[in-house]
Design a protein around this motif. Structure first.
Motif, mmCIF file in Angstrom:
data_model
loop_
_atom_site.group_PDB
_atom_site.id
_atom_site.type_symbol
_atom_site.label_atom_id
_atom_site.label_comp_id
_atom_site.label_asym_id
_atom_site.label_seq_id
_atom_site.Cartn_x
_atom_site.Cartn_y
_atom_site.Cartn_z
ATOM 1 N N ASN A 144 10.323 1.414 -2.023
ATOM 2 C CA ASN A 144 12.168 1.408 -1.060
ATOM 3 C C ASN A 144 11.437 2.326 -0.546
ATOM 4 O O ASN A 144 11.905 3.008 0.603
ATOM 5 C CB ASN A 144 12.854 2.451 -2.734
ATOM 6 N N GLU A 145 10.679 3.860 -0.412
ATOM 7 C CA GLU A 145 10.613 4.858 -0.396
ATOM 8 C C GLU A 145 9.917 4.854 0.918
ATOM 9 O O GLU A 145 10.250 5.358 2.122
ATOM 10 C CB GLU A 145 9.495 6.140 -0.870
ATOM 11 N N LEU A 146 9.267 3.708 1.247
ATOM 12 C CA LEU A 146 8.198 3.570 1.936
ATOM 13 C C LEU A 146 9.329 3.055 3.077
ATOM 14 O O LEU A 146 8.961 3.171 4.111
ATOM 15 C CB LEU A 146 6.815 2.644 2.097
ATOM 16 N N ILE A 147 9.375 1.693 2.744
ATOM 17 C CA ILE A 147 10.313 1.113 3.880
ATOM 18 C C ILE A 147 11.787 2.004 4.265
ATOM 19 O O ILE A 147 11.793 1.809 5.351
ATOM 20 C CB ILE A 147 11.984 0.230 3.041
ATOM 21 N N ALA A 148 12.272 3.203 3.755
ATOM 22 C CA ALA A 148 13.162 4.188 4.530
ATOM 23 C C ALA A 148 11.858 4.616 5.342
ATOM 24 O O ALA A 148 13.089 5.216 6.452
ATOM 25 C CB ALA A 148 13.020 5.042 3.065
ATOM 26 N N ILE A 149 10.736 5.190 5.481
ATOM 27 C CA ILE A 149 9.997 6.129 5.763
ATOM 28 C C ILE A 149 10.274 5.166 6.977
ATOM 29 O O ILE A 149 10.027 5.002 8.538
ATOM 30 C CB ILE A 149 8.848 6.703 6.027
ATOM 31 N N MET A 150 9.568 3.585 7.158
ATOM 32 C CA MET A 150 9.569 2.223 8.419
ATOM 33 C C MET A 150 10.757 2.549 9.382
ATOM 34 O O MET A 150 10.583 2.287 10.513
ATOM 35 C CB MET A 150 8.949 1.894 7.363
ATOM 36 N N ASP A 151 11.599 2.742 8.509
ATOM 37 C CA ASP A 151 12.865 2.286 8.847
ATOM 38 C C ASP A 151 13.069 3.487 10.430
ATOM 39 O O ASP A 151 14.017 3.843 11.639
ATOM 40 C CB ASP A 151 14.811 2.033 7.773
ATOM 41 N N GLU A 152 13.024 4.926 9.188
ATOM 42 C CA GLU A 152 13.417 5.713 9.928
ATOM 43 C C GLU A 152 12.218 5.888 11.524
ATOM 44 O O GLU A 152 13.604 6.124 12.362
ATOM 45 C CB GLU A 152 12.946 7.582 9.396
ATOM 46 N N ILE A 153 11.169 5.919 11.285
ATOM 47 C CA ILE A 153 9.920 5.669 12.446
ATOM 48 C C ILE A 153 10.467 4.824 13.153
ATOM 49 O O ILE A 153 10.075 4.917 14.607
ATOM 50 C CB ILE A 153 8.619 5.543 11.827
ATOM 51 N N SER A 154 11.194 3.597 12.826
ATOM 52 C CA SER A 154 11.320 2.372 13.613
ATOM 53 C C SER A 154 12.317 3.063 15.147
ATOM 54 O O SER A 154 12.668 2.463 16.448
ATOM 55 C CB SER A 154 11.752 1.467 13.563
ATOM 56 N N ILE A 199 0.619 -1.054 0.384
ATOM 57 C CA ILE A 199 -0.207 -0.320 0.121
ATOM 58 C C ILE A 199 0.753 1.426 0.069
ATOM 59 O O ILE A 199 1.820 1.345 0.987
ATOM 60 C CB ILE A 199 -0.915 0.007 1.556
ATOM 61 N N ASN A 200 0.904 2.068 -0.565
ATOM 62 C CA ASN A 200 1.984 2.986 -1.363
ATOM 63 C C ASN A 200 1.713 4.570 -0.311
ATOM 64 O O ASN A 200 2.670 5.025 -0.159
ATOM 65 C CB ASN A 200 2.085 3.564 -2.701
ATOM 66 N N ASN A 201 1.100 4.253 0.785
ATOM 67 C CA ASN A 201 0.320 5.891 1.610
ATOM 68 C C ASN A 201 0.076 4.953 2.956
ATOM 69 O O ASN A 201 -0.693 6.297 3.557
ATOM 70 C CB ASN A 201 -0.746 6.902 1.029
#
Length: 476
Positions: A126-136, A77-79
Motif C-alpha cells: 500500500n505504501e508503494l501504491i501511494a508513492i506511485m500515485d504521488e509520482i503520477s 517488489i518492495n523497493n
C-alpha cells in the motif's frame, strides 16, 4: 538424413577448432574491454548488476529477496517502481524527480520513455501504491506503476528418456528438405529466439552475436533447451549433426535465465531482437507453467499478473508496429494439456489463503505466489486445455495477426499424425507441428531427441524464415 562422420584429417580439424576457439575468446575479451572504456552501441553483457542492449536501453537485476506479497498473496517488489515519462522529458529530469523519494534510475529504455527506479527504502504494498500515485501527478510523468513480478519461465519441453536417433522426422513431415532445393534463392534472414540458455559455440550452430544475458549464467550447468530450439530453426547445413529447417537463418537470442524475475526481461528481449537486431521472426518456446495453471483454475492473482504482463508487452509491440518494424512471433502453446505429463515439476498444492500466508518467503517464491482451488470430478487437478500464456492473452488485433501459437503433433510408425496428449489446444492455438521425439542440438556439442510444444514452434519459425528469405517484402 544420413550422418557423415569425419574420419580423415582429424588432427587438422582439431587444430582448426582450437584456433577458432582461441580467436573467438580473444575477440570476446577485446569487445568487453572496448565496451567498458567507450560508449559504443551493441550488446556486451557484464557480470555485475546490469545487462545492456544499447546506449539508450539497459535494465538492472531485481534480487529475489525484494519480492514480497500483499495480504491477498499478490507478489510485488518492495523497493522498485516503473515510471513512464512524458514525451520530451529528459533522463536528468526524471533523475531529479526520483531523488525526492531517495530513488535512483537503474534501468532505462528511451524508446518508450520508461525508467526502472530503485528506492533506498523498502515499502509495503500500500505504501508503494501511494508513492506511485504521488509520482503520477507530476507534470513530467505519464504514469508510475509496479515492476511486474513474472515467475520464472519453464521450457515447453517434456522430460522423457528417448533413444537418440540423430535425425529430425519433422523435416520430412513439413517437406522442408524439398524447399532446400531452392536455397540459392534464399537471402539471409535474421531470426530471434527468447529462451533459457544457449551453447553459443556449438559445432552445429552459428549465432551472429553472443545471446543477450547468456554470459550471466553458469556455463557448466547451462540448460540445453535454448540450444535445442536454435538447432531446429537454424542448425548449420554442413554435412554432420542435424540440419535446421531454415538454411539461411541468422540467429540472435536472449537468455531469460540470465535476466531477472520481472516483465522487464521480456520487454528488453523483444526490444533487443526487433528494434536493435531487426529480426523478422521471434520464437518463444517458454511458458509460466504455475501461473498459467493457476489462472486457468480461476486464481485471481494469476489472472491479474498475466493480464497486466500482456498489456505491458502489447504496448511495446504496438509502438514497434507503428514505427514500421515488421515481425512475426511464433509461440509454443504449452505442455499442460495432460496434467500427468507436465514437465515443470511444480507441486500444484491445494492451499487455502491461510496456509499460503503461513509459508516462509522462500516457500512462497518457490511456489510462485499463486494458489489453486479447482479439481476435476475425480479430485485431481485439471490440465490446462487452452493456451494461456502472456503472449496468448494479448488482445490487440495487429499483434494477434503477427503471432502464431503452435501445438505439438506426433507420428506413429506408419507416419500417421495425431495431436500429442501434452499439447495445450483451444481457440488461440493456430496450427500444430512436429513436437515429439525431435532431434536437435544440446550443450557440449551433443544432440538429443526431445518432445514438447517447444520443439513444434521452431518448425513453424523455420518455415516462416524460409518464406521471408525468398520474399523479404512479406509482412507479419
Amino acid at each position: 538424413m544420413q550422418i557423415k562422420m569425419w574420419v580423415k584429417n582429424k588432427k587438422i580439424v582439431l587444430l582448426f577448432s582450437v584456433i577458432v576457439v582461441v580467436f573467438l575468446v580473444s575477440i570476446a575479451f577485446l569487445t568487453f574491454f572496448i565496451f567498458n572504456n567507450s560508449s559504443q552501441n551493441g550488446f556486451v553483457p557484464s557480470r555485475d548488476a546490469e545487462y545492456y542492449v544499447a546506449d539508450d536501453a539497459y535494465s538492472s537485476f531485481t534480487p529475489t529477496n525484494h519480492i514480497k506479497y500483499n495480504e491477498k498473496g499478490l507478489p510485488y517488489i518492495n523497493n522498485e517502481i516503473i515510471i513512464v515519462a512524458k514525451e520530451g522529458v529528459s533522463k536528468n529530469d526524471i533523475d531529479v524527480l526520483v531523488k525526492k523519494y531517495d530513488g535512483n534510475i537503474i534501468g532505462y529504455m528511451a524508446y518508450i520513455n520508461e525508467y526502472q527506479i530503485r528506492l533506498k527504502n523498502e515499502y509495503s504494498y500500500n505504501e508503494l501504491i501511494a508513492i506511485m500515485d504521488e509520482i503520477s501527478k507530476s507534470p513530467l510523468v505519464d504514469n508510475a506503476k509496479k515492476n511486474i513480478v513474472l515467475p520464472s519461465f519453464v521450457p515447453d519441453s517434456i522430460n522423457r528418456t528417448m533413444k537418440i536417433k540423430k535425425e529430425n522426422w519433422g523435416i520430412k513431415a513439413i517437406n522442408a528438405d524439398k524447399a532446400w532445393k531452392y536455397t540459392d534463392l534464399m537471402q539471409p534472414i535474421n531470426v530471434g529466439i527468447i529462451d533459457t540458455e544457449f551453447q553459443e559455440d556449438h559445432e552445429d550452430l552459428k549465432f551472429i552475436q553472443n545471446p543477450l544475458g547468456n554470459i550471466l549464467v553458469n556455463e557448466k550447468k547451462r540448460d540445453s533447451h535454448g540450444t535445442h530450439v536454435a538447432g531446429i530453426i537454424g542448425a548449420n547445413h554442413n554435412g554432420f549433426g542435424v540440419d535446421g529447417v531454415s538454411p539461411t537463418a541468422q540467429l540472435y537470442a536472449t537468455s531469460v535465465f540470465g535476466m531477472d524475475s520481472t516483465i522487464t526481461k521480456i520487454k528488453t528481449s523483444l526490444y533487443y531482437l526487433i528494434h536493435e537486431k531487426q529480426v523478422k521472426l521471434v520464437n518463444i518456446s517458454l511458458s509460466n507453467d504455475l501461473i498459467e495453471f493457476s489462472a486457468y483454475n480461476g486464481n485471481d492473482n494469476a489472472n491479474k499478473i498475466l493480464d497486466e504482463s500482456a498489456t505491458e508487452i502489447s504496448k511495446l509491440l504496438s509502438i514497434l508496429i507503428n514505427d514500421k518494424f515488421d515481425f512475426l512471433i511464433c509461440k509454443s502453446a504449452g505442455n499442460q494439456g495432460d496434467f500427468q505429463t507436465n514437465s515443470s515439476g511444480y507441486r500444484y498444492s491445494y492451499l487455502s489463503i491461510d496456509e499460503f500466508n503461513k509459508m516462509s518467503d522462500e516457500e512462497k517464491i518457490e511456489l510462485g505466489g499463486y494458489y489453486e482451488y479447482k479439481k476435476d470430478n475425480e479430485g485431481r487437478y485439471c490440465g490446462v486445455k487452452d493456451s494461456n500464456s502472456v503472449i496468448s492473452r494479448i488482445k490487440e488485433k495487429q499483434i494477434i495477426d503477427r503471432t502464431i501459437v503452435i501445438g505439438a503433433m506426433q507420428k506413429d510408425k506408419n507416419w500417421n499424425y495425431s495431436l500429442t496428449k501434452f499439447s495445450q489446444v483451444g481457440n488461440r492455438v493456430d496450427v500444430v507441428a512436429p513436437g515429439d521425439d525431435i532431434c536437435s542440438t544440446i550443450r557440449n556439442n551433443s544432440y538429443d531427441n526431445w518432445p514438447g510444444t517447444s520443439m513444434a514452434s521452431p518448425h513453424v519459425a523455420g518455415v516462416a524464415a524460409m518464406m521471408y528469405a525468398v520474399n523479404p517484402n512479406l509482412t507479419g
